[in-house]
Design a protein around this motif. Sequence first.
Motif, PDB file in Angstrom:
ATOM      1  N   ASP A   1      16.683   1.866   6.040  1.00 10.23           N
ATOM      2  CA  ASP A   1      17.183   2.531   4.828  1.00 10.23           C
ATOM      3  C   ASP A   1      17.199   1.572   3.648  1.00 10.23           C
ATOM      4  O   ASP A   1      16.879   1.957   2.514  1.00 10.23           O
ATOM      5  CB  ASP A   1      18.590   3.080   5.064  1.00 10.23           C
ATOM      6  N   ARG A   2      17.553   0.315   3.890  1.00  7.69           N
ATOM      7  CA  ARG A   2      17.594  -0.656   2.796  1.00  7.69           C
ATOM      8  C   ARG A   2      16.177  -0.912   2.248  1.00  7.69           C
ATOM      9  O   ARG A   2      15.990  -1.055   1.037  1.00  7.69           O
ATOM     10  CB  ARG A   2      18.205  -1.981   3.270  1.00  7.69           C
ATOM     11  N   ILE A   3      15.195  -0.970   3.123  1.00  6.08           N
ATOM     12  CA  ILE A   3      13.816  -1.191   2.677  1.00  6.08           C
ATOM     13  C   ILE A   3      13.329  -0.003   1.860  1.00  6.08           C
ATOM     14  O   ILE A   3      12.732  -0.161   0.790  1.00  6.08           O
ATOM     15  CB  ILE A   3      12.900  -1.442   3.889  1.00  6.08           C
ATOM     16  N   GLU A   4      13.591   1.211   2.326  1.00  4.43           N
ATOM     17  CA  GLU A   4      13.164   2.406   1.587  1.00  4.43           C
ATOM     18  C   GLU A   4      13.865   2.500   0.234  1.00  4.43           C
ATOM     19  O   GLU A   4      13.240   2.869  -0.776  1.00  4.43           O
ATOM     20  CB  GLU A   4      13.433   3.659   2.420  1.00  4.43           C
TER      21      GLU A   4
ATOM     22  N   PRO B   1       8.962   6.066   1.244  1.00 10.37           N
ATOM     23  CA  PRO B   1       9.255   6.218   2.669  1.00 10.37           C
ATOM     24  C   PRO B   1       8.457   5.231   3.511  1.00 10.37           C
ATOM     25  O   PRO B   1       7.319   4.886   3.190  1.00 10.37           O
ATOM     26  CB  PRO B   1       8.822   7.657   2.962  1.00 10.37           C
ATOM     27  N   LEU B   2       9.056   4.791   4.580  1.00 10.39           N
ATOM     28  CA  LEU B   2       8.348   3.930   5.520  1.00 10.39           C
ATOM     29  C   LEU B   2       7.338   4.728   6.328  1.00 10.39           C
ATOM     30  O   LEU B   2       7.526   5.923   6.590  1.00 10.39           O
ATOM     31  CB  LEU B   2       9.336   3.268   6.479  1.00 10.39           C
ATOM     32  N   GLU B   3       6.277   4.069   6.727  1.00  9.11           N
ATOM     33  CA  GLU B   3       5.323   4.604   7.685  1.00  9.11           C
ATOM     34  C   GLU B   3       5.288   3.634   8.859  1.00  9.11           C
ATOM     35  O   GLU B   3       5.430   2.424   8.669  1.00  9.11           O
ATOM     36  CB  GLU B   3       3.919   4.721   7.061  1.00  9.11           C
TER      37      GLU B   3
ATOM     38  N   VAL C   1       5.381   0.020   3.995  1.00 12.52           N
ATOM     39  CA  VAL C   1       5.866   0.744   2.829  1.00 12.52           C
ATOM     40  C   VAL C   1       4.875   0.549   1.685  1.00 12.52           C
ATOM     41  O   VAL C   1       4.275  -0.522   1.540  1.00 12.52           O
ATOM     42  CB  VAL C   1       7.285   0.255   2.426  1.00 12.52           C
ATOM     43  N   LEU C   2       4.696   1.601   0.882  1.00 11.97           N
ATOM     44  CA  LEU C   2       3.772   1.551  -0.255  1.00 11.97           C
ATOM     45  C   LEU C   2       4.505   1.010  -1.474  1.00 11.97           C
ATOM     46  O   LEU C   2       5.513   1.568  -1.911  1.00 11.97           O
ATOM     47  CB  LEU C   2       3.234   2.955  -0.545  1.00 11.97           C
ATOM     48  N   ARG C   3       4.012  -0.097  -2.003  1.00 12.45           N
ATOM     49  CA  ARG C   3       4.622  -0.695  -3.187  1.00 12.45           C
ATOM     50  C   ARG C   3       4.123  -0.029  -4.460  1.00 12.45           C
ATOM     51  O   ARG C   3       3.135   0.710  -4.440  1.00 12.45           O
ATOM     52  CB  ARG C   3       4.335  -2.198  -3.211  1.00 12.45           C
ATOM     53  N   GLN C   4       4.805  -0.320  -5.569  1.00  8.42           N
ATOM     54  CA  GLN C   4       4.458   0.330  -6.833  1.00  8.42           C
ATOM     55  C   GLN C   4       3.066  -0.028  -7.316  1.00  8.42           C
ATOM     56  O   GLN C   4       2.444   0.741  -8.053  1.00  8.42           O
ATOM     57  CB  GLN C   4       5.496  -0.043  -7.902  1.00  8.42           C
ATOM     58  N   ASP C   5       2.542  -1.195  -6.879  1.00  8.02           N
ATOM     59  CA  ASP C   5       1.196  -1.565  -7.308  1.00  8.02           C
ATOM     60  C   ASP C   5       0.117  -0.907  -6.455  1.00  8.02           C
ATOM     61  O   ASP C   5      -1.080  -1.175  -6.628  1.00  8.02           O
ATOM     62  CB  ASP C   5       1.028  -3.095  -7.273  1.00  8.02           C
TER      63      ASP C   5
END
Length: 268
Positions: free
Chosen positions: A177-180, A186-188, A223-227
Motif C-alpha cells: 500500500d505504501r508503494i502504491e 497500482p502494483l503488478e 509499478v509504473l512510474r510517471q516517466d
Amino acid sequence: MADAAAYRRVAESVRAKIEAGDYADNSERRLPSVESIAKDHGVSKQTAHNAIQALATSGLLHVVRRQGAFVRERPRDRAVVRDRTVYRDEIGYFFDKNAQNWRAVSQPRHQIDPAPDHVADLLGVARGENVLIRDRDMGPADSDQALQVAISYISLQVVAEIPVVGGSETGPGGIYDRIEEHYGAPLEWHETVSARLANMDEQDRLAIAPTAAVLVVTREARVLRQDGSYLVAEVNETSMPADLFAVSYTVQRDDSAAWPRDVGASAT
C-alpha cells in the motif's frame, strides 16, 4: 542385495500404512517399535531400523532418540493450493487464499545485506550491492511452526524514497500500500515457481529433512512510474515444503488454439 531389497520392502509397507492412516489413531502418531516392525515383517531389527531411517530421511517420519519414530502430519491434511490471483482483505493484499489467516510465527527480521545474484538482477541493482531484507516465518495463526519462509528484498533507493517501508511498522496494507500510494499507481506482480532441495536454513526453519524439496515462488512487484518506466519495487521469495503445497490455475487458450477450429486452414 537381499538386505537392500528387504529394507525397501519394509519401508514401502510402512509408507503404505502411513498413507492409509493406520498410525493416526493415537495422538502422538507414534509408530510401533523397531522390534515390532521387524517381527511383523519377518526381518531383522537392523533391516527394520534401516527402513525407518529411510522414511525419516524422506521427511515422512520424525525420529526422537529413545522415544521412537513419529509420523509427520500428513501433507494432504494441510495442503495449500496457490492460484494466479491476488486477493485483498481488511489487512491488505494476499496471494494464498486458503492461507489467508496465516501470520508471522516468529519475530520478523530486518537487515541490510547483498541480495542473492538472481534477486539483484530482478531488482535492477548491481550484484553485491546492499539492499533491505525483510525476513519472516509464516504459518497458521494457531501454530508456532513455520510453513513458509518469506523474504522480501527492496533496493535502498526505494527505501530512501519511501522510508516507512524500511521500518517495523509499515501501516495498514503494509509495504504494498505504501508503494502504491507513493507512486500513485497500482502494483503488478509476476511470479516464477521453481523447486529445489531445501537449504540448511530452510531445513531448520521449516523443520524438514535434508532431502526434502521446497517449492519456491519468486514474485516481482512492479509499478509504473510517471516517466512511463517500470520499477521493480520489491522481490519476494517464498519457500515452502513441496509436499504441502500445490499450484493450480486455469489454462487459457491462445488465439492459435481458438475454438471452433478453422478446419479449412488446418487441412493438408
